[in-house]
Design a protein around this motif. Structure first.
Motif, PDB file in Angstrom:
ATOM      1  N   TYR A  64       0.943  -1.063   0.131  1.00  0.00           N
ATOM      2  CA  TYR A  64       0.417  -0.347  -0.097  1.00  0.00           C
ATOM      3  C   TYR A  64       0.858   1.261  -0.575  1.00  0.00           C
ATOM      4  CZ  TYR A  64      -4.151   3.163   1.955  1.00  0.00           C
ATOM      5  OH  TYR A  64      -4.643   3.843   1.902  1.00  0.00           O
ATOM      6  N   VAL A  65       0.677   1.979  -0.763  1.00  0.00           N
ATOM      7  CA  VAL A  65       1.450   3.222  -1.167  1.00  0.00           C
ATOM      8  C   VAL A  65       0.411   4.366  -1.333  1.00  0.00           C
ATOM      9  CG1 VAL A  65       2.831   4.329  -2.621  1.00  0.00           C
ATOM     10  CG2 VAL A  65       3.145   2.174  -2.662  1.00  0.00           C
ATOM     11  N   GLN A  66       1.086   5.615  -0.070  1.00  0.00           N
ATOM     12  CA  GLN A  66       0.205   6.717  -0.130  1.00  0.00           C
ATOM     13  C   GLN A  66       1.242   8.105  -0.396  1.00  0.00           C
ATOM     14  OE1 GLN A  66      -2.465   9.322   3.316  1.00  0.00           O
ATOM     15  NE2 GLN A  66      -3.177   7.132   2.809  1.00  0.00           N
ATOM     16  N   ASN A  67       0.770   9.234  -1.594  1.00  0.00           N
ATOM     17  CA  ASN A  67       1.845   9.815  -1.442  1.00  0.00           C
ATOM     18  C   ASN A  67       1.416  11.478  -0.642  1.00  0.00           C
ATOM     19  OD1 ASN A  67      -0.022  11.134  -3.435  1.00  0.00           O
ATOM     20  ND2 ASN A  67       0.910  12.466  -3.477  1.00  0.00           N
ATOM     21  N   PHE A  68       2.465  12.357  -0.586  1.00  0.00           N
ATOM     22  CA  PHE A  68       2.191  13.412   0.315  1.00  0.00           C
ATOM     23  C   PHE A  68       2.460  14.469  -0.830  1.00  0.00           C
ATOM     24  CE2 PHE A  68       3.025  11.015   4.409  1.00  0.00           C
ATOM     25  CZ  PHE A  68       1.827  11.949   5.361  1.00  0.00           C
ATOM     26  N   THR A  69       1.442  14.873  -1.760  1.00  0.00           N
ATOM     27  CA  THR A  69       1.949  16.801  -1.908  1.00  0.00           C
ATOM     28  C   THR A  69       2.103  17.108  -2.086  1.00  0.00           C
ATOM     29  OG1 THR A  69       0.016  15.601  -3.611  1.00  0.00           O
ATOM     30  CG2 THR A  69       0.868  18.226  -4.193  1.00  0.00           C
ATOM     31  N   ASP A  70       3.818  17.654  -1.276  1.00  0.00           N
ATOM     32  CA  ASP A  70       4.800  18.968  -0.472  1.00  0.00           C
ATOM     33  C   ASP A  70       5.062  19.579  -1.011  1.00  0.00           C
ATOM     34  OD1 ASP A  70       6.223  17.175  -2.032  1.00  0.00           O
ATOM     35  OD2 ASP A  70       8.043  16.616  -0.546  1.00  0.00           O
ATOM     36  N   ILE A  71       4.870  19.700  -3.225  1.00  0.00           N
ATOM     37  CA  ILE A  71       5.259  21.226  -3.599  1.00  0.00           C
ATOM     38  C   ILE A  71       3.411  21.134  -4.594  1.00  0.00           C
ATOM     39  CG2 ILE A  71       6.402  19.652  -5.256  1.00  0.00           C
ATOM     40  CD1 ILE A  71       7.006  23.263  -4.488  1.00  0.00           C
ATOM     41  N   ASP A  72       3.215  22.389  -4.331  1.00  0.00           N
ATOM     42  CA  ASP A  72       1.756  23.320  -5.321  1.00  0.00           C
ATOM     43  C   ASP A  72       1.249  24.534  -4.994  1.00  0.00           C
ATOM     44  OD1 ASP A  72      -0.900  21.636  -6.104  1.00  0.00           O
ATOM     45  OD2 ASP A  72      -1.506  22.825  -4.759  1.00  0.00           O
ATOM     46  N   ASP A  73       0.228  24.829  -5.405  1.00  0.00           N
ATOM     47  CA  ASP A  73      -0.140  26.453  -5.441  1.00  0.00           C
ATOM     48  C   ASP A  73      -0.324  27.186  -4.553  1.00  0.00           C
ATOM     49  OD1 ASP A  73       0.986  26.485  -8.488  1.00  0.00           O
ATOM     50  OD2 ASP A  73      -1.335  26.191  -9.075  1.00  0.00           O
ATOM     51  N   LYS A  74      -1.426  26.001  -3.474  1.00  0.00           N
ATOM     52  CA  LYS A  74      -1.773  26.270  -2.119  1.00  0.00           C
ATOM     53  C   LYS A  74      -0.757  26.018  -1.360  1.00  0.00           C
ATOM     54  CE  LYS A  74      -7.031  23.926  -3.208  1.00  0.00           C
ATOM     55  NZ  LYS A  74      -7.168  22.686  -3.181  1.00  0.00           N
ATOM     56  N   ILE A  75       0.026  25.237  -1.303  1.00  0.00           N
ATOM     57  CA  ILE A  75       1.333  25.483  -0.179  1.00  0.00           C
ATOM     58  C   ILE A  75       1.891  26.779  -0.185  1.00  0.00           C
ATOM     59  CG2 ILE A  75       3.579  24.317   0.793  1.00  0.00           C
ATOM     60  CD1 ILE A  75       2.479  21.378  -0.837  1.00  0.00           C
ATOM     61  N   ILE A  76       2.212  27.143  -1.919  1.00  0.00           N
ATOM     62  CA  ILE A  76       3.198  28.070  -1.523  1.00  0.00           C
ATOM     63  C   ILE A  76       2.102  29.274  -1.534  1.00  0.00           C
ATOM     64  CG2 ILE A  76       4.101  29.710  -3.607  1.00  0.00           C
ATOM     65  CD1 ILE A  76       5.323  27.361  -5.190  1.00  0.00           C
ATOM     66  N   GLN A  77       1.145  29.237  -1.745  1.00  0.00           N
ATOM     67  CA  GLN A  77      -0.125  30.398  -1.215  1.00  0.00           C
ATOM     68  C   GLN A  77       0.165  30.508   0.569  1.00  0.00           C
ATOM     69  OE1 GLN A  77      -3.962  30.293  -2.877  1.00  0.00           O
ATOM     70  NE2 GLN A  77      -4.476  31.846  -1.762  1.00  0.00           N
ATOM     71  N   ARG A  78      -0.410  29.150   1.140  1.00  0.00           N
ATOM     72  CA  ARG A  78      -0.269  29.803   2.269  1.00  0.00           C
ATOM     73  C   ARG A  78       1.416  30.154   3.615  1.00  0.00           C
ATOM     74  NH1 ARG A  78      -4.326  26.677   5.470  1.00  0.00           N
ATOM     75  NH2 ARG A  78      -4.995  27.182   3.720  1.00  0.00           N
ATOM     76  N   ALA A  79       2.403  29.842   2.596  1.00  0.00           N
ATOM     77  CA  ALA A  79       3.345  29.790   3.280  1.00  0.00           C
ATOM     78  C   ALA A  79       3.668  31.277   3.028  1.00  0.00           C
ATOM     79  CB  ALA A  79       4.233  29.248   2.686  1.00  0.00           C
ATOM     80  N   ASN A  80       2.973  31.886   1.626  1.00  0.00           N
ATOM     81  CA  ASN A  80       3.344  33.325   1.743  1.00  0.00           C
ATOM     82  C   ASN A  80       2.935  33.943   2.436  1.00  0.00           C
ATOM     83  OD1 ASN A  80       5.874  32.935  -0.365  1.00  0.00           O
ATOM     84  ND2 ASN A  80       4.103  33.028  -1.724  1.00  0.00           N
ATOM     85  N   GLU A  81       1.311  33.813   2.754  1.00  0.00           N
ATOM     86  CA  GLU A  81       0.170  34.580   3.302  1.00  0.00           C
ATOM     87  C   GLU A  81       0.860  33.921   4.741  1.00  0.00           C
ATOM     88  OE1 GLU A  81      -4.027  33.018   0.766  1.00  0.00           O
ATOM     89  OE2 GLU A  81      -3.631  31.715   3.399  1.00  0.00           O
ATOM     90  N   THR A  82       1.071  33.248   5.875  1.00  0.00           N
ATOM     91  CA  THR A  82       2.119  32.570   7.042  1.00  0.00           C
ATOM     92  C   THR A  82       3.302  33.495   7.645  1.00  0.00           C
ATOM     93  OG1 THR A  82       2.747  30.597   6.839  1.00  0.00           O
ATOM     94  CG2 THR A  82      -0.044  31.472   7.631  1.00  0.00           C
ATOM     95  N   GLY A  83       3.662  34.050   6.160  1.00  0.00           N
ATOM     96  CA  GLY A  83       5.170  34.945   6.376  1.00  0.00           C
ATOM     97  C   GLY A  83       6.189  33.531   6.916  1.00  0.00           C
ATOM     98  N   GLY A  84       5.673  31.797   6.340  1.00  0.00           N
ATOM     99  CA  GLY A  84       7.062  31.067   6.530  1.00  0.00           C
ATOM    100  C   GLY A  84       6.956  30.483   5.475  1.00  0.00           C
ATOM    101  N   ASP A  85       8.722  29.739   6.280  1.00  0.00           N
ATOM    102  CA  ASP A  85       9.194  28.607   4.544  1.00  0.00           C
ATOM    103  C   ASP A  85       8.417  27.619   4.461  1.00  0.00           C
ATOM    104  OD1 ASP A  85      10.562  26.281   4.173  1.00  0.00           O
ATOM    105  OD2 ASP A  85      12.440  27.801   4.940  1.00  0.00           O
ATOM    106  N   TRP A  86       7.961  27.504   2.963  1.00  0.00           N
ATOM    107  CA  TRP A  86       7.263  26.498   2.576  1.00  0.00           C
ATOM    108  C   TRP A  86       7.649  24.970   2.908  1.00  0.00           C
ATOM    109  CZ3 TRP A  86       8.779  22.384  -0.029  1.00  0.00           C
ATOM    110  CH2 TRP A  86       9.961  22.520  -1.231  1.00  0.00           C
TER     111      TRP A  86
END
Length: 232
Positions: A64-86
Protein backbone atom coordinates in the motif's frame (compact mmCIF):
# COMPACT_ATOMS: atom_id res chain seq x y z
CA UNK A 1 -16.07 -14.57 -0.19
CA UNK A 2 -14.78 -12.27 -2.97
CA UNK A 3 -14.87 -8.51 -2.65
CA UNK A 4 -16.59 -6.37 -5.28
CA UNK A 5 -15.22 -2.90 -5.98
CA UNK A 6 -16.56 -0.10 -8.16
CA UNK A 7 -14.66 0.02 -11.46
CA UNK A 8 -14.73 3.57 -12.85
CA UNK A 9 -13.99 2.33 -16.36
CA UNK A 10 -16.88 -0.14 -16.49
CA UNK A 11 -19.14 2.01 -14.28
CA UNK A 12 -20.10 -0.97 -12.20
CA UNK A 13 -19.07 -3.06 -9.22
CA UNK A 14 -16.89 -5.95 -10.34
CA UNK A 15 -15.31 -8.89 -8.58
CA UNK A 16 -11.79 -7.92 -7.60
CA UNK A 17 -8.89 -9.87 -9.09
CA UNK A 18 -5.15 -9.22 -8.94
CA UNK A 19 -2.45 -9.08 -11.60
CA UNK A 20 -0.27 -11.39 -9.51
CA UNK A 21 -1.91 -14.18 -7.49
CA UNK A 22 -1.94 -13.47 -3.77
CA UNK A 23 -0.47 -9.98 -4.07
CA UNK A 24 -2.16 -6.57 -4.22
CA UNK A 25 -0.57 -3.30 -5.32
CA UNK A 26 -2.62 -0.33 -4.08
CA UNK A 27 -1.84 3.34 -4.65
CA UNK A 28 -4.05 5.98 -3.03
CA UNK A 29 -3.51 9.66 -3.79
CA UNK A 30 -2.52 11.43 -0.60
CA UNK A 31 -3.12 14.86 0.88
CA UNK A 32 -1.75 18.18 -0.31
CA UNK A 33 -0.17 19.31 2.94
CA UNK A 34 -0.94 23.03 2.96
CA UNK A 35 -3.25 22.68 5.98
CA UNK A 36 -4.54 20.19 8.52
CA UNK A 37 -6.81 17.34 7.45
CA UNK A 38 -10.58 17.76 7.25
CA UNK A 39 -13.54 15.39 7.34
CA UNK A 40 -13.26 14.59 3.64
CA UNK A 41 -9.75 13.25 4.15
CA UNK A 42 -10.97 11.09 7.02
CA UNK A 43 -13.73 9.65 4.85
CA UNK A 44 -11.33 8.84 2.00
CA UNK A 45 -8.64 7.12 4.04
CA UNK A 46 -11.12 5.29 6.23
CA UNK A 47 -12.69 3.81 3.08
CA UNK A 48 -9.36 2.54 1.80
CA UNK A 49 -8.39 1.40 5.28
CA UNK A 50 -11.41 -0.93 5.20
CA UNK A 51 -10.28 -2.31 1.83
CA UNK A 52 -6.71 -2.63 3.12
CA UNK A 53 -7.83 -4.53 6.21
CA UNK A 54 -10.19 -6.81 4.26
CA UNK A 55 -7.49 -7.74 1.76
CA UNK A 56 -4.95 -8.54 4.46
CA UNK A 57 -7.54 -10.47 6.47
CA UNK A 58 -8.29 -12.47 3.33
CA UNK A 59 -4.65 -13.49 3.05
CA UNK A 60 -3.39 -11.08 0.40
CA UNK A 61 0.11 -9.62 0.58
CA UNK A 62 -0.75 -5.92 0.22
CA UNK A 63 1.75 -3.27 -0.83
CA UNK A 64 0.00 0.00 0.00
CA UNK A 65 1.48 3.31 -1.15
CA UNK A 66 0.06 6.72 -0.29
CA UNK A 67 1.86 9.91 -1.27
CA UNK A 68 2.23 13.38 0.17
CA UNK A 69 1.89 16.26 -2.27
CA UNK A 70 4.51 18.53 -0.73
CA UNK A 71 4.85 21.11 -3.51
CA UNK A 72 1.79 22.81 -4.95
CA UNK A 73 0.22 26.23 -5.58
CA UNK A 74 -1.77 25.99 -2.34
CA UNK A 75 1.33 25.24 -0.28
CA UNK A 76 3.22 28.19 -1.73
CA UNK A 77 0.22 30.48 -1.25
CA UNK A 78 -0.27 29.43 2.39
CA UNK A 79 3.43 29.86 3.18
CA UNK A 80 3.38 33.34 1.64
CA UNK A 81 0.24 34.25 3.60
CA UNK A 82 1.79 33.19 6.90
CA UNK A 83 5.27 34.46 6.10
CA UNK A 84 6.76 31.06 6.88
CA UNK A 85 9.01 28.55 5.16
CA UNK A 86 7.06 26.22 2.86
CA UNK A 87 9.20 23.25 3.95
CA UNK A 88 8.37 23.86 7.61
CA UNK A 89 4.68 24.14 6.73
CA UNK A 90 4.86 20.81 4.90
CA UNK A 91 6.60 18.99 7.75
CA UNK A 92 4.14 20.34 10.32
CA UNK A 93 1.10 19.23 8.35
CA UNK A 94 2.55 15.80 7.61
CA UNK A 95 3.13 15.32 11.33
CA UNK A 96 -0.46 16.30 12.16
CA UNK A 97 -1.72 14.04 9.36
CA UNK A 98 -0.14 11.04 11.05
CA UNK A 99 -1.62 12.13 14.39
CA UNK A 100 -5.11 12.43 12.90
CA UNK A 101 -5.01 9.09 11.07
CA UNK A 102 -3.59 7.33 14.12
CA UNK A 103 -6.40 8.80 16.23
CA UNK A 104 -8.89 7.24 13.77
CA UNK A 105 -7.07 3.88 14.09
CA UNK A 106 -6.32 3.85 10.36
CA UNK A 107 -3.52 1.47 9.43
CA UNK A 108 -0.49 3.16 7.98
CA UNK A 109 0.53 2.57 4.38
CA UNK A 110 3.78 0.77 3.63
CA UNK A 111 5.30 3.77 1.88
CA UNK A 112 4.66 7.53 1.95
CA UNK A 113 6.65 9.07 -0.92
CA UNK A 114 6.89 12.85 -1.20
CA UNK A 115 6.60 14.59 -4.56
CA UNK A 116 9.80 16.55 -4.05
CA UNK A 117 11.73 13.28 -3.86
CA UNK A 118 10.73 12.43 -7.45
CA UNK A 119 11.30 15.62 -9.42
CA UNK A 120 13.98 14.00 -11.60
CA UNK A 121 11.54 11.19 -12.48
CA UNK A 122 8.86 13.76 -13.33
CA UNK A 123 11.27 15.58 -15.63
CA UNK A 124 12.19 12.30 -17.36
CA UNK A 125 8.54 11.30 -17.87
CA UNK A 126 7.65 14.78 -19.13
CA UNK A 127 10.48 14.70 -21.66
CA UNK A 128 9.31 11.26 -22.82
CA UNK A 129 5.80 12.66 -23.38
CA UNK A 130 7.26 15.55 -25.40
CA UNK A 131 9.30 13.11 -27.50
CA UNK A 132 6.16 11.07 -28.22
CA UNK A 133 4.16 14.13 -29.25
CA UNK A 134 1.85 14.14 -26.22
CA UNK A 135 3.23 17.30 -24.61
CA UNK A 136 4.63 20.66 -25.70
CA UNK A 137 6.64 23.52 -24.25
CA UNK A 138 5.47 27.13 -23.92
CA UNK A 139 6.84 30.14 -22.08
CA UNK A 140 4.69 29.04 -19.12
CA UNK A 141 6.15 25.54 -18.93
CA UNK A 142 5.13 22.20 -20.42
CA UNK A 143 1.56 21.07 -21.07
CA UNK A 144 0.03 17.69 -21.82
CA UNK A 145 -1.94 17.91 -25.06
CA UNK A 146 -5.27 16.13 -24.55
CA UNK A 147 -6.03 15.95 -28.28
CA UNK A 148 -2.90 13.87 -28.86
CA UNK A 149 -4.76 10.85 -27.47
CA UNK A 150 -8.51 11.54 -27.89
CA UNK A 151 -9.41 7.85 -27.93
CA UNK A 152 -7.95 7.41 -24.43
CA UNK A 153 -9.03 10.61 -22.70
CA UNK A 154 -11.75 10.01 -20.14
CA UNK A 155 -11.66 6.19 -20.27
CA UNK A 156 -11.23 5.91 -16.51
CA UNK A 157 -13.08 9.04 -15.38
CA UNK A 158 -16.03 8.88 -17.77
CA UNK A 159 -15.38 12.39 -19.09
CA UNK A 160 -16.31 13.09 -22.68
CA UNK A 161 -13.74 15.12 -24.59
CA UNK A 162 -16.38 16.89 -26.68
CA UNK A 163 -18.36 17.87 -23.60
CA UNK A 164 -15.23 19.28 -22.00
CA UNK A 165 -14.43 21.22 -25.16
CA UNK A 166 -17.93 22.70 -25.34
CA UNK A 167 -17.52 24.17 -21.88
CA UNK A 168 -14.48 26.25 -22.78
CA UNK A 169 -16.37 29.51 -23.20
CA UNK A 170 -13.33 31.26 -24.66
CA UNK A 171 -11.37 31.10 -21.41
CA UNK A 172 -8.05 30.41 -23.12
CA UNK A 173 -8.02 33.68 -25.02
CA UNK A 174 -9.42 35.63 -22.09
CA UNK A 175 -6.76 34.45 -19.66
CA UNK A 176 -3.87 34.90 -22.06
CA UNK A 177 -2.77 31.31 -21.53
CA UNK A 178 -0.23 29.90 -23.96
CA UNK A 179 -1.96 26.52 -23.92
CA UNK A 180 -3.08 25.16 -27.27
CA UNK A 181 -6.38 24.09 -25.76
CA UNK A 182 -8.15 24.91 -22.51
CA UNK A 183 -8.25 21.19 -21.61
CA UNK A 184 -4.45 20.80 -21.65
CA UNK A 185 -2.87 20.60 -18.21
CA UNK A 186 0.52 21.55 -16.80
CA UNK A 187 3.27 18.97 -16.43
CA UNK A 188 5.93 21.57 -15.64
CA UNK A 189 5.48 25.17 -14.47
CA UNK A 190 8.10 27.78 -15.29
CA UNK A 191 9.71 29.60 -12.38
CA UNK A 192 7.97 32.54 -10.75
CA UNK A 193 9.43 35.00 -8.23
CA UNK A 194 9.69 33.72 -4.65
CA UNK A 195 8.75 30.14 -5.55
CA UNK A 196 10.83 26.98 -5.03
CA UNK A 197 12.34 25.76 -8.30
CA UNK A 198 14.31 22.90 -9.81
CA UNK A 199 16.46 22.88 -12.93
CA UNK A 200 15.03 21.22 -16.03
CA UNK A 201 15.57 21.08 -19.82
CA UNK A 202 12.88 23.79 -20.07
CA UNK A 203 14.48 26.11 -17.55
CA UNK A 204 13.96 26.42 -13.79
CA UNK A 205 10.50 25.61 -12.47
CA UNK A 206 8.52 22.99 -10.61
CA UNK A 207 6.33 20.00 -11.50
CA UNK A 208 2.64 20.34 -12.20
CA UNK A 209 0.18 18.54 -9.97
CA UNK A 210 -0.91 16.04 -12.64
CA UNK A 211 2.48 14.42 -13.23
CA UNK A 212 3.36 13.81 -9.59
CA UNK A 213 1.43 10.62 -8.81
CA UNK A 214 2.45 9.21 -12.19
CA UNK A 215 6.11 9.33 -11.21
CA UNK A 216 5.62 8.00 -7.70
CA UNK A 217 3.30 5.14 -8.63
CA UNK A 218 5.55 4.05 -11.50
CA UNK A 219 8.57 4.01 -9.20
CA UNK A 220 6.83 1.69 -6.74
CA UNK A 221 4.74 -0.47 -9.07
CA UNK A 222 5.68 0.11 -12.68
CA UNK A 223 3.17 1.03 -15.38
CA UNK A 224 0.28 -0.98 -13.90
CA UNK A 225 -1.06 -1.83 -10.46
CA UNK A 226 -4.22 -3.30 -8.98
CA UNK A 227 -6.01 -0.46 -7.19
CA UNK A 228 -5.73 3.28 -7.74
CA UNK A 229 -7.86 5.34 -5.39
CA UNK A 230 -8.31 8.79 -3.97
CA UNK A 231 -10.78 11.34 -2.70
CA UNK A 232 -13.90 12.43 -4.54
Amino acid sequence: MPIRLYDTRRRDKVEFSTMEPGKVSMYVCGVTVYDRCHLGHARCYLAFDLIHRWLEKSGYDVHYVQNFTDIDDKIIQRANETGGDWKVLVDQNIATYYEDMDALNILRADDYPRCTEYVEDMIRITQDLIDKGHAYQTDEGVYFHIDSAPEKYGILTGQNIEAVRSGAGGRVGATGSSKRDHKDFALWKSAKPDEPTWDSPWGPGRPGWHIECTAMSMDHFGAQFDIHGGGH
